[in-house]
Design a protein around this motif. Sequence first.
Motif, PDB file in Angstrom:
ATOM      1  N   VAL A  87       0.850  -1.202   0.000  1.00 13.91           N
ATOM      2  CA  VAL A  87       0.000   0.000   0.000  1.00 13.91           C
ATOM      3  C   VAL A  87       0.886   1.252   0.000  1.00 13.91           C
ATOM      4  O   VAL A  87       0.622   2.223   0.705  1.00 13.91           O
ATOM      5  N   GLY A  88       1.951   1.212  -0.781  1.00 11.58           N
ATOM      6  CA  GLY A  88       2.843   2.350  -0.900  1.00 11.58           C
ATOM      7  C   GLY A  88       3.854   2.491   0.220  1.00 11.58           C
ATOM      8  O   GLY A  88       4.603   3.464   0.265  1.00 11.58           O
ATOM      9  N   VAL A  89       3.893   1.533   1.133  1.00  7.36           N
ATOM     10  CA  VAL A  89       4.808   1.579   2.274  1.00  7.36           C
ATOM     11  C   VAL A  89       5.867   0.505   2.078  1.00  7.36           C
ATOM     12  O   VAL A  89       5.528  -0.658   1.839  1.00  7.36           O
ATOM     13  N   PRO A  90       7.156   0.849   2.178  1.00  4.07           N
ATOM     14  CA  PRO A  90       8.190  -0.174   2.017  1.00  4.07           C
ATOM     15  C   PRO A  90       8.136  -1.197   3.151  1.00  4.07           C
ATOM     16  O   PRO A  90       7.897  -0.846   4.314  1.00  4.07           O
ATOM     17  N   PHE A  91       8.342  -2.456   2.807  1.00  6.13           N
ATOM     18  CA  PHE A  91       8.201  -3.522   3.794  1.00  6.13           C
ATOM     19  C   PHE A  91       9.222  -3.400   4.916  1.00  6.13           C
ATOM     20  O   PHE A  91       8.931  -3.772   6.055  1.00  6.13           O
ATOM     21  N   ASP A  92      10.398  -2.871   4.619  1.00  2.09           N
ATOM     22  CA  ASP A  92      11.394  -2.738   5.684  1.00  2.09           C
ATOM     23  C   ASP A  92      10.927  -1.787   6.790  1.00  2.09           C
ATOM     24  O   ASP A  92      11.304  -1.943   7.948  1.00  2.09           O
TER      25      ASP A  92
END
Length: 174
Positions: A37-42
Amino acid sequence: MDWYSTVFEIIDMRSFSNLWYWIALAVAWSTVSHWVVGVPFDLIQKATRLEGEAQQDLEDLVRINCNRVLYVAGVSGLWILGFAAALFTSMAILGFWYKVEFAQAVFLLLFPIALAGLMSLNTAAVIRERALEGEDLRKRLNRHRVQTQFLGMGAIFVTSLWGMYQNLSLGVLR
């Protein structure tokens, strides 16, 4: 020998036998599954480990991206849906009815990614509707990532099978 013949001899225009297509497919799904949703997984992992400020950063970024995605869907969602339907219908007809391999490749690359986009839209709506935060937000984002990865594995599998079929059936003819 003219310029066009040289280019088409060097660059294989058959999509499924072209290494660059498979690299693009892998990079596309890697990117789609990394950005939840546009958020980096890290950032999600960091918020899980550290909480505090990292969690607040995650919640802010999720709120911004959910609002952005839902705004675009609300304002121009029907237009986007119409253009996407026209594009995918054209690609499917060109590819699978008229047997244009490039159209098949584009369809098999973009259609599942569009489905992942719809999944992101649904996740954004759920996050906003339930006002998720903290642990619940991270669980929902992780669930979305796993679902996206399963969709990607299925899409890569189907594309690989179709590509092998095309290479084996058309390879004999060429």
